[in-house]
Motif scaffolding. Structure first.
Motif: not given
Length: 116
Positions: A1-30
């Protein structure tokens, strides 16, 4: 199983960021999937989680109303939309995928830095 995260960074106060994380290597319904964070000198803390099939996102009090966790079950991916960020949100954010104490996986962290 692997988790691939992305989306971090530097932002000013009041700003926004979006993180994502994708899982692979199996079935994860539950499985649950979510985010934790660790600031310098502090313990790792829960931010948000969601069941990949049932939904039902949960949030820490510190981020409720500012962060929104969503998922794409078909892609085994979660997205953390972070709005109105403040310097106290600065931390390394970790994605986690879990079903039980045996099936418990962590991704590499992604740095989020909020400048004042």
């Amino acid at each position: 199983v692997q988790l691939q995260a992305s989306g971090g960074g530097l932002v000013q106060a009041g700003g926004s960021l979006k993180l994502s994380c994708a899982a692979s290597g199996g079935s994860f319904d539950d499985f649950y999937m979510g985010w934790f964070r660790q600031a310098p000198g502090k313990e790792r803390e829960f931010i948000s989680s969601i069941h990949l099939t049932l939904g039902r996102a949960r949030y820490a009090d510190s981020v409720r109303g500012r962060f929104t966790l969503s998922r794409d079950s078909a892609k085994s991916t979660v997205y953390l939309q972070m709005n109105n960020l403040n310097p106290e949100d600065t931390a390394v954010y970790y994605c986690r995928l879990w079903y039980s104490t045996i099936k418990d996986y962590w991704g590499k962290g992604t740095q989020v830095t909020v400048s004042s």
